[in-house]
Design a protein around this motif. Structure first.
Motif, PDB file in Angstrom:
ATOM      1  N   ASP A   1       0.815  -1.217   0.000  1.00 44.02           N
ATOM      2  CA  ASP A   1       0.000   0.000   0.000  1.00 44.02           C
ATOM      3  C   ASP A   1       0.850   1.269   0.000  1.00 44.02           C
ATOM      4  O   ASP A   1       0.376   2.328  -0.416  1.00 44.02           O
ATOM      5  CB  ASP A   1      -0.931   0.022   1.209  1.00 44.02           C
ATOM      6  N   HIS A   2       2.090   1.186   0.493  1.00 45.16           N
ATOM      7  CA  HIS A   2       2.903   2.385   0.639  1.00 45.16           C
ATOM      8  C   HIS A   2       4.179   2.341  -0.206  1.00 45.16           C
ATOM      9  O   HIS A   2       5.129   3.065   0.092  1.00 45.16           O
ATOM     10  CB  HIS A   2       3.255   2.605   2.112  1.00 45.16           C
TER      11      HIS A   2
ATOM     12  N   ILE B   1       1.293  -4.390 -12.596  1.00 44.88           N
ATOM     13  CA  ILE B   1       2.002  -3.796 -11.464  1.00 44.88           C
ATOM     14  C   ILE B   1       1.382  -4.223 -10.137  1.00 44.88           C
ATOM     15  O   ILE B   1       2.080  -4.359  -9.125  1.00 44.88           O
ATOM     16  CB  ILE B   1       2.009  -2.255 -11.590  1.00 44.88           C
ATOM     17  N   SER B   2       0.077  -4.465 -10.137  1.00 47.32           N
ATOM     18  CA  SER B   2      -0.611  -4.810  -8.891  1.00 47.32           C
ATOM     19  C   SER B   2      -0.798  -6.313  -8.704  1.00 47.32           C
ATOM     20  O   SER B   2      -1.380  -6.738  -7.694  1.00 47.32           O
ATOM     21  CB  SER B   2      -1.982  -4.118  -8.846  1.00 47.32           C
ATOM     22  N   GLN B   3      -0.328  -7.121  -9.628  1.00 43.13           N
ATOM     23  CA  GLN B   3      -0.482  -8.566  -9.490  1.00 43.13           C
ATOM     24  C   GLN B   3       0.368  -9.097  -8.331  1.00 43.13           C
ATOM     25  O   GLN B   3       1.519  -8.705  -8.167  1.00 43.13           O
ATOM     26  CB  GLN B   3      -0.092  -9.268 -10.793  1.00 43.13           C
TER      27      GLN B   3
ATOM     28  N   THR C   1      -1.466   4.376  -8.855  1.00 41.10           N
ATOM     29  CA  THR C   1      -2.666   4.315  -9.687  1.00 41.10           C
ATOM     30  C   THR C   1      -2.967   2.886 -10.111  1.00 41.10           C
ATOM     31  O   THR C   1      -4.127   2.459 -10.118  1.00 41.10           O
ATOM     32  CB  THR C   1      -2.504   5.198 -10.937  1.00 41.10           C
ATOM     33  N   ALA C   2      -1.921   2.140 -10.468  1.00 42.93           N
ATOM     34  CA  ALA C   2      -2.122   0.743 -10.854  1.00 42.93           C
ATOM     35  C   ALA C   2      -2.641  -0.077  -9.677  1.00 42.93           C
ATOM     36  O   ALA C   2      -3.434  -1.012  -9.859  1.00 42.93           O
ATOM     37  CB  ALA C   2      -0.816   0.155 -11.372  1.00 42.93           C
ATOM     38  N   ASN C   3      -2.236   0.296  -8.473  1.00 42.28           N
ATOM     39  CA  ASN C   3      -2.627  -0.470  -7.288  1.00 42.28           C
ATOM     40  C   ASN C   3      -4.088  -0.252  -6.920  1.00 42.28           C
ATOM     41  O   ASN C   3      -4.782  -1.197  -6.538  1.00 42.28           O
ATOM     42  CB  ASN C   3      -1.722  -0.088  -6.112  1.00 42.28           C
ATOM     43  N   ILE C   4      -4.571   0.999  -7.056  1.00 42.70           N
ATOM     44  CA  ILE C   4      -5.956   1.269  -6.650  1.00 42.70           C
ATOM     45  C   ILE C   4      -6.918   1.260  -7.842  1.00 42.70           C
ATOM     46  O   ILE C   4      -8.127   1.184  -7.661  1.00 42.70           O
ATOM     47  CB  ILE C   4      -6.073   2.623  -5.913  1.00 42.70           C
ATOM     48  N   GLY C   5      -6.388   1.363  -9.064  1.00 50.48           N
ATOM     49  CA  GLY C   5      -7.216   1.247 -10.267  1.00 50.48           C
ATOM     50  C   GLY C   5      -8.009   2.479 -10.639  1.00 50.48           C
ATOM     51  O   GLY C   5      -8.919   2.405 -11.462  1.00 50.48           O
ATOM     52  N   SER C   6      -7.697   3.628 -10.034  1.00 51.50           N
ATOM     53  CA  SER C   6      -8.428   4.850 -10.359  1.00 51.50           C
ATOM     54  C   SER C   6      -7.563   6.066 -10.099  1.00 51.50           C
ATOM     55  O   SER C   6      -6.473   5.959  -9.529  1.00 51.50           O
ATOM     56  CB  SER C   6      -9.723   4.949  -9.552  1.00 51.50           C
TER      57      SER C   6
END
Length: 284
Positions: A2-3, A110-112, A195-200
């Motif tokens: 997350d960070h 990136i978020s996989q 952005t890739a992590n939260i999708g928005s």
């Protein structure tokens, strides 16, 4: 996970702070690049190309800040403040509504999750994602830049005394450009990871993140007036900063108390820095 973005921003902020400067534009650069990246992806632009555009926007703002500092003799605080308002304003013009990625976009890689320990005997698996790997690579890059290159030695010299660095014949002007170009580019990279992590994305994302980055740097032991500090210290500072957020969500600690704790930590570390410097001056 997350960070990871905060670790990247902490590395970015370490560079200008080591010279006695600051880059207040990093949070706004996250906002404008995030909005542009999601808008481009929704318009059918391939994710890799959108990422390149996001990085180039960061480079442009870094060049702007460096130019204001070196060519117009502005203080880093004022120059980066101008870049911050410009980036935030343009992001608001582009969109004031939340933008979400379309399905099956290439930002997803990136978020996989990358599983490190998968043991049915434990309640939760240990995993990271590509964003964490990117943050680790940025830390390695920052460490090599500061401690194993001429540019890094020049950064420390500028923090000690810019006039002395110039008298020594060091490339001060070029180094200042490198500092703010690197800082802004890393801010754009942090935007990609976040952005890739939260999708928005939204134009208000990143508000106050420059202060979180400064807090991480100060907590990590870098002297705010420049000349002394380490990238790894900033990373530790960002990790200390990041563990305070779960206190709010997991243990019900009011968010105001988290802010107070961060403020007290900064105060303590600054006072300790002053005390150490005073003792060192007395010994000399």
């Amino acid at each position: 996970i997350d960070h990871a973005y905060l670790i990247i921003l902490a590395v970015a902020m370490t560079l200008p702070v080591l010279t006695g400067g600051i880059d207040l534009s990093v949070g706004a650069i996250v906002a404008i690049t995030a909005v542009v990246g999601v808008k481009l992806t929704n318009a059918g632009v391939a994710a890799p190309l959108a990422m390149v555009v996001m990085i180039l926007i960061g480079v442009a703002f870094g060049l702007l800040t460096g130019t204001l500092i070196e060519e117009f003799n502005m203080q880093p605080f004022i120059a980066s403040l101008a870049s911050m308002f410009l980036a935030r304003g343009i992001a608001s013009i582009i969109s004031t509504k939340a933008q979400t990625f379309p399905e099956n976009n290439n930002f997803d890689f990136i978020s996989q999750k990358i599983t490190i320990i998968d043991n049915p005997k434990i309640s939760q698996d240990l995993y990271i994602n590509v964003g964490v790997i990117i943050a680790a690579l940025v830390v390695i890059f920052g460490y090599i830049l500061l401690h194993h290159t001429r540019t890094g030695r020049t950064i420390y010299a500028i923090g000690g005394s810019r006039s002395s660095a110039e008298l020594m014949g060091l490339p001060v002007k070029r180094t200042q450009y490198i500092i703010y170009l690197t800082s802004a580019t890393l801010a754009a990279l942090a935007s990609i990871v976040y952005t890739a992590n939260i999708g928005s994305a939204k134009n208000t994302v990143g508000v106050g993140w420059e202060l979180d980055a400064v807090a991480s740097v100060v907590i990590g032991g870098t002297i705010i007036t420049g000349g002394f500090g380490y990238v790894l210290g900033s990373v530790l500072g960002s990790l200390v900063r990041s563990i305070l957020d779960p206190l709010t969500s997991e243990f019900g600690v009011p968010a105001e108390w988290t802010t107070i704790v961060i403020g007290l930590m900064i105060l303590v570390f600054v006072v300790l820095q002053r005390a150490v410097m005073a003792v060192g001056g007395d010994k000399k």
